[in-house]
Design a protein around this motif. Structure first.
Motif, mmCIF file in Angstrom:
data_model
loop_
_atom_site.group_PDB
_atom_site.id
_atom_site.type_symbol
_atom_site.label_atom_id
_atom_site.label_comp_id
_atom_site.label_asym_id
_atom_site.label_seq_id
_atom_site.Cartn_x
_atom_site.Cartn_y
_atom_site.Cartn_z
ATOM 1 N N THR A 1 10.872 12.942 0.063
ATOM 2 C CA THR A 1 10.506 11.531 0.072
ATOM 3 C C THR A 1 9.650 11.243 -1.155
ATOM 4 O O THR A 1 8.655 11.926 -1.397
ATOM 5 C CB THR A 1 9.722 11.176 1.356
ATOM 6 O OG1 THR A 1 10.494 11.564 2.486
ATOM 7 C CG2 THR A 1 9.391 9.701 1.419
ATOM 8 N N GLU B 1 7.431 8.994 -2.037
ATOM 9 C CA GLU B 1 6.003 8.725 -1.846
ATOM 10 C C GLU B 1 5.234 9.928 -1.287
ATOM 11 O O GLU B 1 4.016 9.908 -1.243
ATOM 12 C CB GLU B 1 5.809 7.509 -0.939
ATOM 13 C CG GLU B 1 6.269 6.215 -1.577
ATOM 14 C CD GLU B 1 5.573 5.917 -2.908
ATOM 15 O OE1 GLU B 1 4.383 6.223 -3.064
ATOM 16 O OE2 GLU B 1 6.242 5.367 -3.795
ATOM 17 N N GLN B 2 5.944 10.974 -0.857
ATOM 18 C CA GLN B 2 5.304 12.175 -0.335
ATOM 19 C C GLN B 2 5.448 13.353 -1.302
ATOM 20 O O GLN B 2 5.203 14.496 -0.935
ATOM 21 C CB GLN B 2 5.892 12.543 1.031
ATOM 22 C CG GLN B 2 5.624 11.526 2.112
ATOM 23 C CD GLN B 2 4.149 11.410 2.458
ATOM 24 O OE1 GLN B 2 3.441 12.398 2.598
ATOM 25 N NE2 GLN B 2 3.670 10.190 2.593
ATOM 26 N N GLN C 1 0.849 -1.189 0.000
ATOM 27 C CA GLN C 1 0.000 0.000 0.000
ATOM 28 C C GLN C 1 0.883 1.237 0.000
ATOM 29 O O GLN C 1 1.866 1.289 0.720
ATOM 30 C CB GLN C 1 -0.892 0.009 1.245
ATOM 31 C CG GLN C 1 -1.876 -1.134 1.289
ATOM 32 C CD GLN C 1 -2.957 -1.004 0.249
ATOM 33 O OE1 GLN C 1 -3.407 0.094 -0.045
ATOM 34 N NE2 GLN C 1 -3.364 -2.108 -0.333
ATOM 35 N N LYS C 2 0.511 2.216 -0.810
ATOM 36 C CA LYS C 2 1.250 3.472 -0.793
ATOM 37 C C LYS C 2 0.775 4.268 0.416
ATOM 38 O O LYS C 2 -0.419 4.333 0.690
ATOM 39 C CB LYS C 2 1.013 4.243 -2.083
ATOM 40 C CG LYS C 2 1.622 3.541 -3.270
ATOM 41 C CD LYS C 2 1.522 4.363 -4.506
ATOM 42 C CE LYS C 2 2.217 3.617 -5.636
ATOM 43 N NZ LYS C 2 2.220 4.363 -6.857
ATOM 44 N N PRO C 3 1.712 4.871 1.139
ATOM 45 C CA PRO C 3 1.313 5.618 2.340
ATOM 46 C C PRO C 3 0.493 6.851 1.976
ATOM 47 O O PRO C 3 0.662 7.429 0.914
ATOM 48 C CB PRO C 3 2.653 6.019 2.960
ATOM 49 C CG PRO C 3 3.618 6.022 1.825
ATOM 50 C CD PRO C 3 3.140 4.960 0.881
ATOM 51 N N GLU C 4 -0.417 7.204 2.884
ATOM 52 C CA GLU C 4 -1.198 8.421 2.672
ATOM 53 C C GLU C 4 -0.265 9.633 2.793
ATOM 54 O O GLU C 4 0.762 9.575 3.461
ATOM 55 C CB GLU C 4 -2.338 8.520 3.686
ATOM 56 C CG GLU C 4 -3.478 7.574 3.386
ATOM 57 C CD GLU C 4 -4.150 7.794 2.033
ATOM 58 O OE1 GLU C 4 -4.215 8.943 1.551
ATOM 59 O OE2 GLU C 4 -4.605 6.801 1.453
ATOM 60 N N GLN D 1 -7.262 12.710 -0.610
ATOM 61 C CA GLN D 1 -6.265 11.727 -0.194
ATOM 62 C C GLN D 1 -5.762 10.991 -1.421
ATOM 63 O O GLN D 1 -6.410 10.995 -2.460
ATOM 64 C CB GLN D 1 -6.849 10.729 0.804
ATOM 65 C CG GLN D 1 -7.013 11.276 2.199
ATOM 66 C CD GLN D 1 -5.685 11.665 2.832
ATOM 67 O OE1 GLN D 1 -4.672 11.010 2.656
ATOM 68 N NE2 GLN D 1 -5.695 12.757 3.587
ATOM 69 N N ARG D 2 -4.624 10.351 -1.286
ATOM 70 C CA ARG D 2 -4.023 9.614 -2.402
ATOM 71 C C ARG D 2 -5.021 8.608 -2.986
ATOM 72 O O ARG D 2 -5.141 8.465 -4.189
ATOM 73 C CB ARG D 2 -2.772 8.892 -1.941
ATOM 74 C CG ARG D 2 -2.071 8.139 -3.046
ATOM 75 C CD ARG D 2 -0.997 7.213 -2.523
ATOM 76 N NE ARG D 2 0.066 7.850 -1.821
ATOM 77 C CZ ARG D 2 1.177 8.334 -2.379
ATOM 78 N NH1 ARG D 2 1.351 8.237 -3.658
ATOM 79 N NH2 ARG D 2 2.103 8.887 -1.648
#
Length: 146
Positions: free
Chosen positions: A85, A87-88, A29-32, A133-134
């Motif tokens: 980061t 994913e951010q 899962q990709k982090p929120e 949200q993502r």
């Protein structure tokens, strides 16, 4: 007895090969997105995570206000945390996507996030606001403040 073992050995091997496992498939899962750690980063602040460009919470989402000069040159930008980061980090699905005033844009996050561009029509303060949200899509809207 020896013949039995010779006959059973291939059967055991074949039956072991025909067994299917019941292990679940792992999908990472990709982090929120952590909006409280996000900065608006672009050519106007040398792509640095400066405190005045950190997002602020609002009733609808998150925002940051930026003073921009209208000189017909686009400002490249994207959003990320202080350490970039992957994913951010969020931006466009392709390089140089032009954002218009009061038009909602859905951001692309992760390693393929490209720079967005905004060209202000008038010199002044602009609000860069994000919400969502993502998993459902993060929407960006740039608006001119009075």
């Amino acid at each position: 007895m020896q013949k039995r073992w010779l006959l059973l050995s291939p059967l055991m091997i074949l039956s072991a090969c025909s067994q299917t496992s019941q292990y679940p498939i792992f999908t990472p899962q990709k982090p929120e997105i952590v909006f409280s750690d996000w900065y608006l980063r672009g050519v106007f602040n040398w792509w640095e995570a400066q405190p005045r460009y950190q997002l602020n919470a609002s009733a609808k989402g998150w925002y940051v206000d930026v003073e921009l000069i209208a000189d017909q040159q686009p400002y490249d930008f994207k959003f990320s945390n202080a350490t970039w980061t992957t994913e951010q980090t969020c931006g466009s699905s392709y390089k140089g996507y032009a954002v218009a005033v009061d038009e909602e844009v859905i951001l692309t996050c992760g390693e393929y996030a490209e720079n967005l561009q905004f060209t202000p029509g008038k010199t002044g303060t602009y609000r860069f606001a994000v919400e969502g949200q993502r998993s459902s899509g993060i929407a960006l809207t740039v608006s001119k403040l009075p």
